[in-house]
Structure formats: structure tokens, C-alpha cells
Design a protein around this motif. Structure first.
Motif, PDB file in Angstrom:
ATOM      1  N   PHE A 315       0.887  -1.194   0.032  1.00  0.00           N
ATOM      2  CA  PHE A 315       0.048   0.156  -0.020  1.00  0.00           C
ATOM      3  C   PHE A 315       0.820   1.223   0.126  1.00  0.00           C
ATOM      4  N   ALA A 316       1.799   1.442   0.838  1.00  0.00           N
ATOM      5  CA  ALA A 316       2.690   2.552   0.928  1.00  0.00           C
ATOM      6  C   ALA A 316       4.226   2.160   1.314  1.00  0.00           C
ATOM      7  N   PHE A 317       5.177   2.667   0.925  1.00  0.00           N
ATOM      8  CA  PHE A 317       6.557   2.137   1.206  1.00  0.00           C
ATOM      9  C   PHE A 317       7.458   3.420   1.283  1.00  0.00           C
ATOM     10  N   PHE A 318       8.444   3.028   2.007  1.00  0.00           N
ATOM     11  CA  PHE A 318       9.609   4.263   2.182  1.00  0.00           C
ATOM     12  C   PHE A 318      10.829   3.292   2.603  1.00  0.00           C
ATOM     13  N   LYS A 362       1.464   1.095  -4.376  1.00  0.00           N
ATOM     14  CA  LYS A 362       0.490   2.181  -4.842  1.00  0.00           C
ATOM     15  C   LYS A 362       1.154   3.726  -4.400  1.00  0.00           C
ATOM     16  N   TYR A 363       1.583   3.676  -3.122  1.00  0.00           N
ATOM     17  CA  TYR A 363       2.103   4.933  -2.708  1.00  0.00           C
ATOM     18  C   TYR A 363       3.420   4.740  -2.118  1.00  0.00           C
ATOM     19  N   CYS A 364       4.318   5.765  -2.566  1.00  0.00           N
ATOM     20  CA  CYS A 364       5.514   5.864  -2.382  1.00  0.00           C
ATOM     21  C   CYS A 364       5.832   7.203  -1.243  1.00  0.00           C
ATOM     22  N   LEU A 365       6.365   7.010  -0.140  1.00  0.00           N
ATOM     23  CA  LEU A 365       6.480   7.991   0.618  1.00  0.00           C
ATOM     24  C   LEU A 365       7.596   8.996   0.173  1.00  0.00           C
ATOM     25  N   CYS A 366       7.898  10.251   0.303  1.00  0.00           N
ATOM     26  CA  CYS A 366       9.031  11.057  -0.287  1.00  0.00           C
ATOM     27  C   CYS A 366       9.050  12.244   0.953  1.00  0.00           C
ATOM     28  N   PRO A 367       9.907  11.622   2.091  1.00  0.00           N
ATOM     29  CA  PRO A 367      10.113  12.774   3.054  1.00  0.00           C
ATOM     30  C   PRO A 367      11.018  13.279   2.734  1.00  0.00           C
ATOM     31  N   SER A 368      11.183  14.585   3.356  1.00  0.00           N
ATOM     32  CA  SER A 368      12.503  15.312   3.425  1.00  0.00           C
ATOM     33  C   SER A 368      13.501  14.611   4.163  1.00  0.00           C
ATOM     34  N   GLY A 369      15.029  14.999   3.862  1.00  0.00           N
ATOM     35  CA  GLY A 369      16.104  14.667   4.176  1.00  0.00           C
ATOM     36  C   GLY A 369      16.674  15.622   5.268  1.00  0.00           C
ATOM     37  N   TYR A 370      17.800  15.773   5.086  1.00  0.00           N
ATOM     38  CA  TYR A 370      18.393  16.751   6.076  1.00  0.00           C
ATOM     39  C   TYR A 370      18.161  18.369   5.001  1.00  0.00           C
ATOM     40  N   GLU A 371      17.665  18.222   3.778  1.00  0.00           N
ATOM     41  CA  GLU A 371      17.319  19.223   2.990  1.00  0.00           C
ATOM     42  C   GLU A 371      15.934  18.725   2.403  1.00  0.00           C
ATOM     43  N   VAL A 372      15.276  19.570   1.693  1.00  0.00           N
ATOM     44  CA  VAL A 372      13.942  19.450   0.995  1.00  0.00           C
ATOM     45  C   VAL A 372      13.980  18.398  -0.074  1.00  0.00           C
ATOM     46  N   ALA A 373      15.242  18.753  -0.824  1.00  0.00           N
ATOM     47  CA  ALA A 373      15.369  17.714  -2.031  1.00  0.00           C
ATOM     48  C   ALA A 373      15.525  16.196  -1.663  1.00  0.00           C
ATOM     49  N   ALA A 380       9.768   7.452  -7.743  1.00  0.00           N
ATOM     50  CA  ALA A 380       8.354   7.168  -7.451  1.00  0.00           C
ATOM     51  C   ALA A 380       7.546   7.105  -9.041  1.00  0.00           C
ATOM     52  N   ILE A 381       7.927   8.338  -9.525  1.00  0.00           N
ATOM     53  CA  ILE A 381       7.111   8.727 -10.991  1.00  0.00           C
ATOM     54  C   ILE A 381       7.564   7.544 -11.991  1.00  0.00           C
ATOM     55  N   HIS A 382       8.931   7.373 -12.241  1.00  0.00           N
ATOM     56  CA  HIS A 382       9.330   6.474 -13.094  1.00  0.00           C
ATOM     57  C   HIS A 382       8.750   4.868 -12.673  1.00  0.00           C
ATOM     58  N   ALA A 383       8.431   4.658 -11.502  1.00  0.00           N
ATOM     59  CA  ALA A 383       7.757   3.267 -10.861  1.00  0.00           C
ATOM     60  C   ALA A 383       6.461   3.568 -11.090  1.00  0.00           C
ATOM     61  N   GLU A 384       6.041   4.504 -11.469  1.00  0.00           N
ATOM     62  CA  GLU A 384       4.493   4.650 -11.655  1.00  0.00           C
ATOM     63  C   GLU A 384       3.708   4.732 -10.447  1.00  0.00           C
ATOM     64  N   CYS A 385       4.456   4.862  -9.417  1.00  0.00           N
ATOM     65  CA  CYS A 385       3.737   4.951  -7.850  1.00  0.00           C
ATOM     66  C   CYS A 385       3.574   6.297  -7.643  1.00  0.00           C
ATOM     67  N   ILE A 386       2.494   6.571  -7.095  1.00  0.00           N
ATOM     68  CA  ILE A 386       1.901   7.835  -6.594  1.00  0.00           C
ATOM     69  C   ILE A 386       2.788   8.521  -5.529  1.00  0.00           C
ATOM     70  N   PRO A 387       3.706   9.469  -5.911  1.00  0.00           N
ATOM     71  CA  PRO A 387       4.433  10.218  -4.855  1.00  0.00           C
ATOM     72  C   PRO A 387       3.754  10.844  -3.626  1.00  0.00           C
ATOM     73  N   VAL A 388       3.989  10.344  -2.514  1.00  0.00           N
ATOM     74  CA  VAL A 388       3.317  11.017  -1.112  1.00  0.00           C
ATOM     75  C   VAL A 388       4.628  11.959  -0.628  1.00  0.00           C
ATOM     76  N   ILE A 389       4.408  13.291  -0.872  1.00  0.00           N
ATOM     77  CA  ILE A 389       5.596  14.466  -0.625  1.00  0.00           C
ATOM     78  C   ILE A 389       5.163  14.617   0.649  1.00  0.00           C
ATOM     79  N   ILE A 390       6.148  14.312   1.489  1.00  0.00           N
ATOM     80  CA  ILE A 390       5.983  14.845   3.061  1.00  0.00           C
ATOM     81  C   ILE A 390       7.299  15.944   3.198  1.00  0.00           C
ATOM     82  N   LYS A 391       6.886  17.039   2.896  1.00  0.00           N
ATOM     83  CA  LYS A 391       7.806  18.189   2.786  1.00  0.00           C
ATOM     84  C   LYS A 391       7.235  19.298   3.412  1.00  0.00           C
TER      85      LYS A 391
END
Length: 476
Positions: A315-318, A362-373, A380-391
Motif C-alpha cells: 500500500f505505502a512504502f519508504f 501504490k503510494y511511495c513516501l517521499c519525506p525530506s532529508g537534511y534538506e527538502v530535495a 516514484a514517478i518512474h515506477a508509476e507509484c503515486i508520490p506522497v510528498i512529506i515536506k
């Protein structure tokens, strides 16, 4: 006898007068018959032609009046005045581009005469697909970039081609035309719309901070300032615009701090950055957010093992290391919770493959690291997984033309504990629309060499092109 003499003497004046008039008559006829006579006449009226021909028998090659000569001189003077400067020509071309883009947005149609590319942006992922397409075509047709030749490698004209900073080297290499002929390269600086400062923050840090025992930005500041001062002293272009038509590009976390070297000098500089944090001075109206891509060796794009929707069993992965407070908070809430829906790892188990897990999610978690990038958005986009942007305070790449709400989910950091509730609340219908949106924008996050219309490098260039369209430089 006396009377006869007296009469004769009285006739002499009359006789002389007759001779005088006769002589004048002969002289007048002689002048009229002799075109080379140098007798001075009063100037004729300006509307009467003056015969300057030596043709016999009255034949005339040209009829030129004094008024015609004066008009011709005036026209020559006007022509001299109207010789357009190179900057005036550039600004007029940009004005025509703006008009064409506005017309495309208004009419919801395109105004190009021939098809330049087979890719046509369509769908709700675009804020205005017609304006975007017209703008991109205008860019391909007109946009010219001058890369300053000054400086030596490795700090200038060279940057990494792989890893998370690889976009620096790929862009410099593409723009300077080392691997391919670059249609955007200006042959002379006078024909350029923008000027590229090709110093590499990644290489500067790598070579000047080895070993990394100090985080003092002094050496980085000096490289940037020295380079700008060289081009300021040698060329008129920076002072002409106060740097508003100049840009730098970098994916290094330290790149935004280059401006701190001299905030007044760099106030107008366009900064193309992966670390696009609005809380740290990033200004979307001036700066350009570019996606961070972890470019693998001997490849340009991340691996993709995307499965069909029906086969995605995660369902969701990071997975990623504990970089910064955002990931720390994420791990506190979801790591080792034995939740089958939200699978969060600091390290991917040895029996699993990171990219395959992206393709199964289905959903790929995309949290910030030390910086937002973070490269996880592109992965995630290349895997056609919905990016879940946590920033927080993140300026999304290509946000001028892309509506990120149509292909991603944005969750504020404070709502990390609610991730499962938020994602479970998304209907199947909306999820399918998000998947369609991800597939629509995938090409915009694909790196090609040489670059192609609407791909990642073209999208970065288009963002810079839009910033140049927003300024008008005085040319008088």
C-alpha cells in the motif's frame, strides 16, 4: 545743316537702345541653347525638376528635385536611427513570444505553422496545456544561452555526471555541447537571452573541502564571487541587467548559500536549485526548482519495475537513512510498527530490491532529508507509484506548468501520524486518476542525451525561459 546734325544726334540714343535690347535677346537665346553655360540663376522652385542630364536632343535619364534629395537624406538619417540594437531585437522577439503564448491561452489553440515535436501535452496535469505547448515551442524556436568561457576545470565547466548531484554535470555537458550539438547555444553573447555561470558547487565542495573538517562557506563564496567579478569586468551584460538574465544551476545542498556571499550582488540572479526551500530564501518568482535525480553509473534514469495496478501488493512504502528531523519523526511513527499497509525501512532487507518494491507499491513516501530535495520523487514517478510528498516549504519542480495535485499527494510534516488515514481516504476513482497523471508527466522527469523536447533538461530550460519572459531589459 545744323538741323540735320541735331536730328542725327537725337537718333543715336534710340539706336543704341535698340542695339542693347537686340544684344540681350541674342545672349538669352545663346544661354538657353547651351547646357554648359555657367551663368548664375536664381534657384528654381522646389517643385520644378532640374535637368542634370548631358543627354542631347532634350532626352533626360533622371528627374531629381531638391525636395527629393532632401527627403532621401532625411530617410537615410531615419534609417540610421532605426538600426536596432541586438538587445532591442531580443526584446522584440520576446514580446512576440509573449503575445503568441497569451493568444494560445485565450483561444485554447496553438499558433505555430508546423509541428515541431510529436509530444503534445494533454490532460488536467497541466495548468494550461495550450499556453505551455506554445511557450515550449517558442522556446525551442528562439531561446539562446551564452555560457561564459572563463574559468578552468574542475571547478568550472565540469561537474558530476552521476549520483544525486549528476544533474549539474549533465546540464553543463548538454549546454556546452560536448556530447551533442546544442541548438540553444548562442554563437555570440549579443544574441543571448540568458547567460549561464557554469561553476559547479558540487565540485567546489569536493575539491576545496577535502577532507571535510569545516563547514565554513568561505571558500565556496570566494569561487562564486571571483567568477562573477571576472565576467562583470570583462563583459557589459551583468551590469546591464544587474544579473537578472544570468543563472546558475546546482543540486548540492550548499548551493542556495552562494547568494549569501554578496546578497546585494546576487539579488537578481536566477538560481536553478534542487534544494528549493522557500524558508531558506528560495523565491519561486525568480528561482527555478529542479528535480533531484540519483543518476546511476552508465545510465541516465532510475530503474523501473512498475507492475500493473492489480499486482501492486504494497500500500505505502519508504526506505532510507535517518536524515533530518522529518525522517526521524516518520520512523518514530511508522518504523517497526508491524503495519502491513505502511512499510517503512531504514535499510531495505537484503532479500528485497528497492526498485522492485517501488514497482510493487501504490503510494511511495517521499519525506525530506537534511534538506527538502530528494531523488525519491523521480524514482516514484518512474515506477508509476503515486508520490506522497512529506515536506514543508518545498517549491515543486516545474510548478509553473504542472498541477502537482493531479499526480501526487502532499502531506504536511505535522500530519505524519495520519498518513494511513489520509491515504486510505482516497477513493479508487481518484487513485486511478492519480496513476494516469503520473504516467502523463513521466516524460518530463526523463533524462535524455541529447535532450529532447519536453524532457527533464528541456523542462529545466523552460523554467528558466519563463523567468526571462517575465523581465524586460531597457535598450535605449
Amino acid at each position: 545743316m545744323a538741323n540735320t546734325t541735331t536730328k542725327f544726334l537725337l537718333l543715336i540714343p534710340t539706336f543704341l537702345l535698340i542695339i542693347f535690347f537686340y544684344s540681350s535677346f541674342l545672349n538669352q537665346n545663346h544661354f538657353n541653347s547651351n547646357p554648359t553655360s555657367n551663368k548664375k540663376l536664381s534657384d528654381p522652385p522646389s517643385n520644378l525638376p532640374v535637368n542634370i542630364s548631358n543627354e542631347p536632343n532634350g532626352h533626360v535619364r533622371h528627374n531629381i528635385s531638391f525636395s527629393t534629395i532632401l527627403e532621401k537624406e532625411e530617410k537615410e538619417k531615419e534609417k540610421e536611427k532605426k538600426k536596432k540594437s541586438s538587445l532591442e531585437k531580443i526584446e522584440e522577439g520576446l514580446a512576440r513570444a509573449r503575445a503568441a503564448i497569451r493568444e494560445a491561452a485565450r483561444s485554447r489553440n496553438y499558433t505555430f505553422k508546423e509541428q515541431v515535436t510529436t509530444f503534445i501535452p494533454r490532460g488536467s496535469v497541466y495548468r494550461n496545456q495550450h499556453a505551455f505547448y506554445q511557450s515550449h515551442i517558442e522556446m525551442i524556436k528562439r531561446f539562446k544561452i551564452w555560457t561564459y568561457r572563463e574559468g578552468e576545470q574542475p571547478l568550472v565547466h565540469l561537474a558530476p555526471l552521476n549520483n544525486i548531484y549528476g544533474i549539474e554535470g549533465q546540464f553543463i555537458d548538454e549546454i556546452e555541447g560536448k556530447m551533442s550539438s546544442n541548438k540553444f547555444a548562442a554563437h555570440q553573447p549579443d544574441e543571448a537571452h540568458v547567460f549561464f555561470l557554469p561553476f559547479s558547487v558540487a565540485n567546489t565542495v569536493d575539491f576545496l573541502y577535502r577532507p571535510l573538517i569545516s563547514y565554513n562557506r568561505g571558500p565556496l563564496y570566494r569561487v562564486a564571487l571571483d567568477y562573477v567579478n571576472v565576467v562583470v569586468e570583462k563583459y557589459p551584460y551583468w551590469n546591464r541587467s544587474h544579473g537578472a538574465d544570468h543563472f546558475m544551476l546546482s543540486c548540492h545542498d550548499w548551493a542556495p548559500s552562494v547568494s549569501y556571499a554578496n546578497p546585494k550582488l546576487f539579488n537578481n540572479l536566477i538560481r536553478a536549485l534542487c534544494n528549493a526551500n522557500s524558508s531558506e530564501g528560495f523565491l519561486p518568482i525568480r528561482d527555478v526548482s529542479i528535480p533531484e535525480v540519483n543518476i546511476p553509473p552508465r545510465k541516465l534514469n532510475p530503474s523501473s519495475f512498475g507492475l500493473r495496478i492489480s499486482q501492486r501488493n504494497i500500500f505505502a512504502f519508504f526506505a532510507g537513512r535517518t536524515h533530518g528531523h522529518v525522517r526521524k519523526y516518520l520512523f518514530e511513527q511508522w518504523k517497526d510498527k508491524k503495519d502491513e499497509d505502511i512499510r517503512v525501512f531504514e535499510y531495505v532487507p537484503k532479500n528485497l530490491n528497492y526498485f522492485k518494491m517501488l514497482g510493487q507499491s501504490k503510494y511511495c513516501l517521499c519525506p525530506s532529508g537534511y534538506e527538502v530535495a530528494s531523488p525519491r520523487i523521480v524514482e516514484a514517478i518512474h515506477a508509476e507509484c503515486i508520490p506522497v510528498i512529506i515536506k514543508d516549504n518545498y517549491s515543486f519542480p516545474f510548478n509553473d506548468v504542472l498541477d502537482w495535485s493531479k499526480f501526487s499527494i502532499h502531506i504536511p510534516v505535522a500530519r505524519i501520524p495520519e498518513i494511513k488515514t489520509i491515504l486510505k481516504g482516497i477513493s479508487t476513482r481518484k487513485y486511478l486518476k492519480l496513476v494516469k497523471g503520473v504516467r502523463s508527466v513521466k516524460w518530463h522527469f526523463t533524462l535524455n542525451r541529447p535532450s529532447k523536447p519536453f524532457d527533464l533538461i528541456h523542462m529545466v530550460l523552460h523554467s528558466i525561459w519563463l523567468r526571462r519572459l517575465d523581465i524586460r531589459l531597457p535598450y535605449q
